[in-house]
Design a protein around this motif. Structure first.
Motif, PDB file in Angstrom:
ATOM      1  N   LEU A 121       2.314  10.119 -11.673  1.00  0.00           N
ATOM      2  CA  LEU A 121       0.939   9.632 -11.540  1.00  0.00           C
ATOM      3  C   LEU A 121      -0.021  10.665 -10.958  1.00  0.00           C
ATOM      4  O   LEU A 121      -1.237  10.477 -11.025  1.00  0.00           O
ATOM      5  N   VAL A 122       0.521  11.741 -10.346  1.00  0.00           N
ATOM      6  CA  VAL A 122      -0.367  12.692  -9.668  1.00  0.00           C
ATOM      7  C   VAL A 122      -0.347  14.045 -10.370  1.00  0.00           C
ATOM      8  O   VAL A 122       0.722  14.544 -10.744  1.00  0.00           O
TER       9      VAL A 122
ATOM     10  N   ASP B 146       9.099   8.947  -5.378  1.00  0.00           N
ATOM     11  CA  ASP B 146       9.930   8.601  -6.531  1.00  0.00           C
ATOM     12  C   ASP B 146       9.305   9.126  -7.822  1.00  0.00           C
ATOM     13  O   ASP B 146       8.183   9.627  -7.851  1.00  0.00           O
ATOM     14  N   GLU B 147      10.059   9.005  -8.886  1.00  0.00           N
ATOM     15  CA  GLU B 147       9.648   9.595 -10.157  1.00  0.00           C
ATOM     16  C   GLU B 147       8.351   8.984 -10.677  1.00  0.00           C
ATOM     17  O   GLU B 147       7.516   9.679 -11.272  1.00  0.00           O
ATOM     18  N   GLU B 148       8.163   7.687 -10.448  1.00  0.00           N
ATOM     19  CA  GLU B 148       6.935   7.040 -10.926  1.00  0.00           C
ATOM     20  C   GLU B 148       5.708   7.634 -10.246  1.00  0.00           C
ATOM     21  O   GLU B 148       4.689   7.907 -10.899  1.00  0.00           O
TER      22      GLU B 148
ATOM     23  N   VAL C  30       2.682   4.528   1.101  1.00  0.00           N
ATOM     24  CA  VAL C  30       2.211   5.121  -0.152  1.00  0.00           C
ATOM     25  C   VAL C  30       3.234   4.797  -1.246  1.00  0.00           C
ATOM     26  O   VAL C  30       4.370   5.280  -1.220  1.00  0.00           O
ATOM     27  N   ASP C  31       2.818   3.963  -2.193  1.00  0.00           N
ATOM     28  CA  ASP C  31       3.665   3.607  -3.329  1.00  0.00           C
ATOM     29  C   ASP C  31       2.863   3.786  -4.612  1.00  0.00           C
ATOM     30  O   ASP C  31       1.708   4.217  -4.597  1.00  0.00           O
ATOM     31  N   SER C  32       3.486   3.470  -5.722  1.00  0.00           N
ATOM     32  CA  SER C  32       2.824   3.680  -7.008  1.00  0.00           C
ATOM     33  C   SER C  32       1.568   2.828  -7.140  1.00  0.00           C
ATOM     34  O   SER C  32       0.580   3.251  -7.765  1.00  0.00           O
ATOM     35  N   THR C  33       1.574   1.639  -6.553  1.00  0.00           N
ATOM     36  CA  THR C  33       0.392   0.774  -6.618  1.00  0.00           C
ATOM     37  C   THR C  33      -0.802   1.436  -5.940  1.00  0.00           C
ATOM     38  O   THR C  33      -1.916   1.457  -6.481  1.00  0.00           O
ATOM     39  N   LEU C  34      -0.577   2.003  -4.751  1.00  0.00           N
ATOM     40  CA  LEU C  34      -1.658   2.664  -4.029  1.00  0.00           C
ATOM     41  C   LEU C  34      -2.117   3.920  -4.773  1.00  0.00           C
ATOM     42  O   LEU C  34      -3.316   4.218  -4.845  1.00  0.00           O
TER      43      LEU C  34
ATOM     44  N   PRO D 293      -5.518  10.038  -6.892  1.00  0.00           N
ATOM     45  CA  PRO D 293      -5.818  11.334  -6.255  1.00  0.00           C
ATOM     46  C   PRO D 293      -5.569  12.512  -7.203  1.00  0.00           C
ATOM     47  O   PRO D 293      -4.730  12.441  -8.103  1.00  0.00           O
ATOM     48  N   ASP D 294      -6.319  13.589  -6.967  1.00  0.00           N
ATOM     49  CA  ASP D 294      -6.057  14.844  -7.675  1.00  0.00           C
ATOM     50  C   ASP D 294      -4.869  15.575  -7.059  1.00  0.00           C
ATOM     51  O   ASP D 294      -4.213  16.374  -7.725  1.00  0.00           O
ATOM     52  N   LEU D 295      -4.656  15.311  -5.770  1.00  0.00           N
ATOM     53  CA  LEU D 295      -3.580  15.976  -5.024  1.00  0.00           C
ATOM     54  C   LEU D 295      -2.922  14.968  -4.090  1.00  0.00           C
ATOM     55  O   LEU D 295      -3.611  14.264  -3.341  1.00  0.00           O
TER      56      LEU D 295
END
Length: 656
Positions: free
Chosen positions: A626-627, A620-622, A467-471, A477-479
């Motif tokens: 995103l979520v 990570d912070e990115e 699970v990274d920022s690209t995924l 996702p909402d959560l």
């Protein structure tokens, strides 16, 4: 395979399936017709109130077990007098309001179309002085190997009060509406202690005739509840050569039970005082002694026989019944792991069942620690069912270990749209690796059954991806549920990197690195370190395992720990060193300090670091930006155990 052999094998398998189908047909026990051939045995729950009142969780539990379940549900043990209790939250029968409280449970069981049985006991030498406020009392002074408590000898007056307690309890059973009464006469409890010539050394009538106490107990129960069928619980073998009841002492009691009008014998194994691994049917124990014990009891009684202990697999039940070793089957922990197990079997959906691993960790271990009974693989037990959420969310679960699997399963049941992503090529996380240990084969079945449930519940499962920022950008996702588990804690030791070939416990269990021998040092003799030590010892390596503190394996479930230490103790090539600090490594070996004394060990070809785990890094912070919502659960939040991990996943689903 020759045709004749193939035909014979096919016929045998067909016969076993037919035998299994018959267990779902009616059966007459005494003067009562049962819906099937199954019973739920007495299991200590720790759900009650210290004042003896019945709780909502107890009612929910017995409702779950009764629904489409065993024909007879035997309640958790009740002590006929307060001095015979084992747990502070044990159900009560000795209080003035006990009948009214127990009737609440009886009504729940009856509402599900099942029959209720009251299990009567007095623990004797196994009573808990922390609960009773007095020393345990037994026919003669004896020290329980389990608790270390020395009991005192019962007086004649005290024996009379206990007999009166059985009579009063039987009357209250009638008042509460129970359909059956079961008398505990085995497992090293008080009736068995009186029967047992190794424990009962009395010089009065209760010693000269060791059947006398049992005879009076059965008579008192019969007088108190004349029309209720009586079951008698025994140990087929108490599995303690030093203190367990002998066949010679048990045999006349079997005849007494028949003469007293018992309608069945309920046969377990072991003794609560002297062989608890057998009493609780630990997963690592061999199965043959139980089959031998059932065969012996069957040979010496004409009463219907109920088999109890590790009956959570169809194949084992088929063997027991097809070989004529039992008429009825008692299942306890398998129904705690999945109350719907029987109905899934009946409908031919065995593959959907959650299987018990017989690990004792979520059930017995928690109870011993003063917590209510739970289950590693069923965090719902005794709790209200989850209902669909008011609003549906798109959920991404990072990590396919126990916490992540649990969260994905229960969030999906709440109708959320769940994607679970695991970086490895398998689910289960480090728990899956730990199943290589001796005696954990049944727990592998449990994990596979959870995985099967997860794959069929509607969740999307993605393996071999991180699970990274690209995924996260792709799935939006909402959560985000962060459940990536724990990482190896690698302490700093002088010279470790320069002079020593090193493997972490995870690298070893996942076969990322080879083991070089013949000498292996394991730093950290907790659960994982001990299991690795045993495994390598069995493979012939010379193993030394150190731990800074004592007791070794202190966080383990006690029975599992004692069995593991016993097996290791029988290995000449494995040495355990508590109170030992590894100071540093050099070309000529390793310096250690044990109880303040400095010493050196010869060189080790491999050092395995099993120094415990630390929570893996968070997102990570990115990713965090995103979520909309982020939840960190399981070992990723706090390193604990599998029970806590699956509970965390369930608890999260309940909140959303």
């Amino acid at each position: 395979m020759k045709f004749a052999e193939l035909r014979r094998t096919t016929e045998e398998e067909s016969g076993k399936e037919t035998c299994m189908e018959r267990l779902f047909e009616g059966f007459t026990l005494g003067n009562t017709r049962l819906a099937n051939h199954f019973l739920f045995p007495p299991i200590k729950l720790g759900y009650g109130s210290p004042d003896g009142t019945v709780t909502d969780r107890q009612l929910l539990f017995y409702q779950q077990i009764s629904r489409q379940g065993p024909a007879v549900v035997i309640l958790e043990p009740v002590s006929v007098t307060p001095e015979g209790r084992e747990h502070p939250k044990q159900l009560c029968i000795h209080l003035p309001g006990s009948a009214g409280e127990l009737k609440k449970i009886v009504n729940v069981i009856h509402d599900e179309g099942r029959l209720a049985c009251l299990h009567l006991n007095h623990a004797g030498a196994a009573a808990n002085p922390m609960v009773t406020g007095t020393k345990p009392k037994a026919p003669s002074a004896v020290t329980s190997a389990t608790s270390g408590q020395e009991s005192v000898t019962l007086s004649g007056e005290e024996i009379g009060a206990i007999i009166d307690g059985y009579h009063s309890a039987a009357r209250k059973a009638v008042e509460a509406g129970f359909d059956f009464i079961e008398v505990q006469a085995g497992h090293g409890y008080l009736v068995s202690q009186f029967l047992n010539g190794k424990i009962n050394k009395r010089g009065d009538p209760y010693g000269r005739d060791r059947l006398l106490f049992a005879r009076e107990v059965l008579s008192a129960v019969r007088e108190g509840a004349s029309d209720k069928p009586i079951l008698v619980r025994i140990s087929g073998n108490e599995m303690s050569p030093e203190y367990g009841i002998s066949p010679e002492d048990l045999l006349p009691f079997l005849k007494l039970a028949e003469d007293a009008g018992a309608c069945a014998l309920h046969a377990g194994m072991g003794s609560a005082c002297f062989s608890p691994p057998w009493y609780f049917h630990h997963a690592s124990l061999p199965e043959k002694p139980q089959l031998d014990a059932l065969a012996w009891v069957r040979k010496h009684t004409s009463l219907p026989l109920i088999a109890a202990g590790r009956m959570g697999r169809k194949e084992r039940i088929q063997t027991v019944v097809s070989e004529g070793l039992a008429d009825l089957i008692a299942m306890g922990r398998p129904l705690i792991a999945d109350p719907g197990l029987m109905e899934k079997w009946r409908q031919g959906k065995a593959g959907q069942a959650i299987l018990c691993g017989y690990c004792l960790q979520g059930c017995l271990h928690r109870l011993k620690g003063g917590q209510p009974l739970g289950c590693n693989f069923n965090p719902e037990i005794g709790l209200p069912p989850l209902v669909p959420a008011e609003s549906t969310r798109k959920v991404l679960v990072a990590g396919g270990g126990p916490a992540g699997m649990s969260a994905a399963l229960y969030l999906t049941r709440r109708c959320h749209m769940v994607t679970l992503v695991e970086k490895e090529n398998h689910l289960g996380g480090q728990f899956a690796l730990a199943l290589q240990a001796h005696g954990k084969e049944k727990m592998k079945d449990s994990l596979e059954s959870i995985e099967s449930a997860l794959r069929s519940c509607g969740a999307t499962i993605v393996l071999n991806r991180t699970v990274d920022s690209t995924l996260v950008k792709e799935l939006r996702p909402d959560l985000l549920v962060w459940a990536i588990g724990a990482a190896q804690n690698i302490p700093s030791f002088s010279g470790l990197n320069n002079h020593q070939y090193t493997v972490t416990s995870i690298e070893y269990l996942s076969a990322q690195k080879e083991i070089r021998g013949p000498r292996v040092l394991i730093i950290g003799a907790g659960r994982t370190g001990l299991e690795i030590a045993e495994k390598l010892g069995r493979e012939g390596y010379e193993v030394v395992a150190t731990k800074r503190t004592d007791p070794i394996g202190s966080m383990m479930e006690m029975i599992s720990r004692n069995l593991l230490l016993k097996r290791i103790g029988e290995m000449d090539n494995v040495t355990l060193m508590p109170h030992t600090i590894v100071k540093g490594f050099h070309e000529n070996g390793v310096d250690i300090e044990q109880d303040g004394a400095r010493m050196s060990q010869e060189p080790f070809q491999t050092v395995i670091v099993a120094f415990g785990m630390i929570s893996a890094r968070g997102p990570d912070e990115e990713i965090r930006k995103l979520v909309p919502r982020l939840e960190v659960i399981g070992d990723a939040r706090e390193v604990r155990d599998i029970f806590s991990a699956t509970k965390a996943g369930y608890g999260l689903a309940a909140e959303y």
